[in-house]
Design a protein around this motif. Structure first.
Motif, PDB file in Angstrom:
ATOM      1  N   LEU A 192       2.366   9.015 -10.353  1.00 23.43           N
ATOM      2  CA  LEU A 192       1.140   9.557  -9.891  1.00 23.43           C
ATOM      3  C   LEU A 192       0.965  11.183 -10.208  1.00 23.43           C
ATOM      4  CD1 LEU A 192       1.046   7.661  -6.461  1.00 23.43           C
ATOM      5  CD2 LEU A 192       0.168   6.823  -8.623  1.00 23.43           C
ATOM      6  N   LEU A 207      -2.254   3.864 -13.743  1.00 21.23           N
ATOM      7  CA  LEU A 207      -1.465   3.137 -12.844  1.00 21.23           C
ATOM      8  C   LEU A 207      -0.734   1.850 -13.603  1.00 21.23           C
ATOM      9  CD1 LEU A 207      -3.978   2.984  -9.920  1.00 21.23           C
ATOM     10  CD2 LEU A 207      -1.889   4.288 -10.175  1.00 21.23           C
ATOM     11  N   LEU A 234       5.377   3.619 -10.162  1.00 16.03           N
ATOM     12  CA  LEU A 234       4.273   4.337 -10.368  1.00 16.03           C
ATOM     13  C   LEU A 234       4.559   5.861 -10.718  1.00 16.03           C
ATOM     14  CD1 LEU A 234       2.876   3.055  -6.893  1.00 16.03           C
ATOM     15  CD2 LEU A 234       1.962   2.522  -9.245  1.00 16.03           C
ATOM     16  N   GLN A 278      -5.772   8.596 -13.381  1.00 17.29           N
ATOM     17  CA  GLN A 278      -4.395   7.988 -13.165  1.00 17.29           C
ATOM     18  C   GLN A 278      -4.345   6.974 -14.028  1.00 17.29           C
ATOM     19  OE1 GLN A 278      -2.035   9.092 -10.817  1.00 17.29           O
ATOM     20  NE2 GLN A 278      -3.732  10.566 -10.052  1.00 17.29           N
ATOM     21  N   CYS A 283      -1.676  -2.633 -10.176  1.00 13.54           N
ATOM     22  CA  CYS A 283      -1.962  -1.565  -8.899  1.00 13.54           C
ATOM     23  C   CYS A 283      -3.477  -0.995  -9.380  1.00 13.54           C
ATOM     24  CB  CYS A 283      -1.044  -0.604  -9.279  1.00 13.54           C
ATOM     25  SG  CYS A 283       0.723  -1.015  -8.997  1.00 13.54           S
ATOM     26  N   CYS A 307      -0.704  -2.091  -4.987  1.00 11.08           N
ATOM     27  CA  CYS A 307      -0.223  -2.991  -5.801  1.00 11.08           C
ATOM     28  C   CYS A 307       0.265  -4.304  -5.561  1.00 11.08           C
ATOM     29  CB  CYS A 307       1.232  -2.239  -6.248  1.00 11.08           C
ATOM     30  SG  CYS A 307       0.988  -0.611  -7.019  1.00 11.08           S
ATOM     31  N   VAL A 315      -3.035   4.041  -3.223  1.00  8.77           N
ATOM     32  CA  VAL A 315      -2.903   3.111  -4.280  1.00  8.77           C
ATOM     33  C   VAL A 315      -2.413   1.552  -3.787  1.00  8.77           C
ATOM     34  CG1 VAL A 315      -1.523   2.427  -6.358  1.00  8.77           C
ATOM     35  CG2 VAL A 315      -2.442   4.821  -5.947  1.00  8.77           C
ATOM     36  N   ARG A 347      -6.181   1.992  -7.525  1.00  6.02           N
ATOM     37  CA  ARG A 347      -6.354   3.056  -6.728  1.00  6.02           C
ATOM     38  C   ARG A 347      -7.554   2.652  -5.468  1.00  6.02           C
ATOM     39  NH1 ARG A 347      -7.677   9.341  -8.580  1.00  6.02           N
ATOM     40  NH2 ARG A 347      -8.001  10.170  -6.178  1.00  6.02           N
ATOM     41  N   ARG A 383       0.902  -1.210   0.039  1.00  4.32           N
ATOM     42  CA  ARG A 383      -0.041  -0.167  -0.037  1.00  4.32           C
ATOM     43  C   ARG A 383       0.766   1.214  -0.092  1.00  4.32           C
ATOM     44  NH1 ARG A 383      -3.885   0.553   5.105  1.00  4.32           N
ATOM     45  NH2 ARG A 383      -2.028   0.174   6.045  1.00  4.32           N
TER      46      ARG A 383
END
Length: 149
Positions: free
Chosen positions: A105, A73, A103, A71, A77, A87, A85, A79, A60
């Motif tokens: 972001l 991602l 990532l 996003q 991954c 993964c 986020v 949201r 996390r």
């Protein structure tokens, strides 16, 4: 929501399992974060020092700033909230590394700094008694410089 179920396959906080619930592993995260304008980049590699392999885990990433609505991602991954986020790590072999996770972001707005918290959301059923190497807080300043953890 389905993405979260596929990634987590458990209850948030399951990483805090009680003794005897599964094999023991020692998951760690190492990486870098960089903030430039409203763009935050995070590169990390999950590792496992054992003594058991982990078939999959979920990490996390929580931020002190809000994410932009849209996003793109990395694969694996999803949201999980306005500042969060998750993964999947993929398999973590005994004394081995998982897949590299990158990532990019976008933040809702530019900010001079962002606190980035990385931890284990789900541990794949393993017990991890050493949280010092899988719980990190990194302060990234809006300089474009990479900060390691």
């Amino acid at each position: 929501m389905a993405g979260l179920l596929a990634l987590g396959a458990g209850v948030p906080g399951a990483a805090q399992a009680s003794p005897g619930d599964g094999p023991e592993a020692d998951v760690a995260y190492h990486g870098r974060v960089a903030l430039s304008g409203a763009r935050l980049r995070i590169w990390l590699v999950p590792e496992n020092d054992g003594p058991a392999a982990v078939p999959n885990a979920t990490l996390r990433v929580r931020l002190s700033a809000e994410l932009a609505d849209r996003q793109q991602l990395a694969e694996g991954c999803a949201r999980a909230g306005s500042r969060e986020v998750v993964c999947e790590t993929g398999p973590l072999p005994l004394h081995g590394r998982g897949r590299h996770i990158a990532l990019r972001l976008e933040l809702r707005e530019r900010t001079p700094e962002v606190a980035v918290r990385v931890d284990t959301w789900w541990d794949g059923g393993a017990i991890d008694r050493n949280h010092t190497n899988n719980e990190h807080v990194v302060l990234a300043l809006d300089t474009g410089d990479a900060y390691a953890f």
